[in-house]
Scaffold this motif. Structure first.
Motif, short mmCIF file in Angstrom:
data_model
loop_
_atom_site.label_atom_id
_atom_site.label_comp_id
_atom_site.label_asym_id
_atom_site.label_seq_id
_atom_site.Cartn_x
_atom_site.Cartn_y
_atom_site.Cartn_z
N VAL A 64 -7.63 -0.55 4.53
CA VAL A 64 -7.63 0.27 3.31
C VAL A 64 -8.88 -0.07 2.50
O VAL A 64 -9.20 -1.25 2.29
CB VAL A 64 -6.34 -0.01 2.49
CG1 VAL A 64 -6.41 0.66 1.13
CG2 VAL A 64 -5.11 0.48 3.27
N PHE B 251 0.80 -1.24 0.00
CA PHE B 251 0.00 0.00 0.00
C PHE B 251 0.83 1.29 0.00
O PHE B 251 0.53 2.21 -0.76
CB PHE B 251 -0.94 0.04 1.21
CG PHE B 251 -2.06 -0.97 1.16
CD1 PHE B 251 -2.82 -1.15 0.00
CD2 PHE B 251 -2.38 -1.73 2.28
CE1 PHE B 251 -3.86 -2.06 -0.03
CE2 PHE B 251 -3.41 -2.65 2.24
CZ PHE B 251 -4.16 -2.82 1.09
N MET C 62 -10.19 4.12 -1.66
CA MET C 62 -8.80 4.59 -1.54
C MET C 62 -7.96 4.00 -2.67
O MET C 62 -7.08 4.65 -3.21
CB MET C 62 -8.21 4.19 -0.18
CG MET C 62 -8.86 4.91 0.98
SD MET C 62 -8.27 4.22 2.54
CE MET C 62 -9.37 5.02 3.69
#
Ligand code: PEP
Length: 252
Positions: free
Chosen positions: A78, A44, A82
């Motif tokens: 997450v 990420f 996003m």
């Protein structure tokens, strides 16, 4: 004809420098790989940088996971939106490392698949058996159970937009690659399960193989009738090896 797909899953590896060199190393040669889809899935924190490095190439960005909720009090998680914000096109769901290390159930994997679809992300749905299940002759039932759980949740029509990754757990990160025959047998079983529910989706759905895929074995695996590419872990951390695997998919 199904377009071959090769996905690099970096897992929890790399830093900014490696992200840049891997992305540039593949993106700079991607014009030679136009007839296949290539996806890189960095951790990420590196999605932003990877997106910038891949901008002018045909290589797509993917994430390694997402949360099953849209937003809210889920510390450390997450969301799909996003990932949209970082231009991710794909997301891996149900990787065996998450099923095992994070106790992800079939139900959670189904919900993650659904939320990804709702956000126009292409889920790469991982299914596969453990060594024990294979030894006990339970490979087929394990894989079909994992797959059917998602079909029952999303509906078969969703498989127009889902990639399936068959990943025998005993082959992941072990250097024990499934033989082309072993892999083809299960890919064909998976396609048959889809066919019983929708013939067109069965013909069109991409089913990729994962588990110690390397430049030396990729060509023979991807040459199998029902193997449409690869989900590559370790070998995706070297851009030359990953490029060779992409080339092997190209010549299929
Ligand atoms: C994976 O992480 O999905 C994987 C297949 O890893 P490896 O290629 O290292 O076996």
């Amino acid at each position: 004809m199904r377009k071959p797909l090769v996905v690099g899953n970096w897992k929890m590896n790399g830093d900014k420098a490696l992200t840049e060199s891997l992305c540039v190393g593949i993106a700079s040669r991607s014009n030679r790989l136009r007839n296949i889809d290539i996806v890189l899935c960095p951790p990420f924190p590196f999605l932003y940088l990877a997106d910038a490095c891949l901008k002018k190439s045909t290589v797509s960005l993917g994430a390694q996971d997402l949360d099953a909720n849209t937003n809210g009090p889920f510390t450390g998680q997450v969301s799909a939106s996003m990932l949209n914000g970082h231009n991710c096109k794909y997301v891996i769901v149900g990787h065996s490392e998450r099923r095992v290390n994070n106790a992800e159930t079939d139900q959670l994997v189904s919900r993650k698949t659904q939320i990804a679809l709702e956000h126009h992300l292409i889920p790469i749905l991982c299914i596969g058996e453990t060594t024990e299940q294979r030894k006990a002759g339970q490979t087929e039932q394990t894989v079909i159970h994992q797959l059917q759980n998602v079909i029952d949740h999303t509906g078969i029509g969703a498989f127009n937009d889902i990639v399936i990754a068959y990943e025998p757990i005993w082959a992941i990160g072990t250097n024990i690659t499934a033989t082309p025959d072993q892999a083809q047998e299960i890919h064909s079983l998976i396609r048959e399960q889809l066919r019983q529910q929708d013939k067109k989706i069965a013909n069109d759905c991409r089913i990729i193989y994962g588990g110690s895929m390397k430049p030396e074995n990729a060509r023979e695996l991807i040459a199998q009738t029902d193997i449409d590419g690869g989900l590559v872990g370790g070998a995706s951390l070297n851009s030359d090896d990953f490029f060779l695997i992409c080339q092997a998919a190209l010549s299929d």
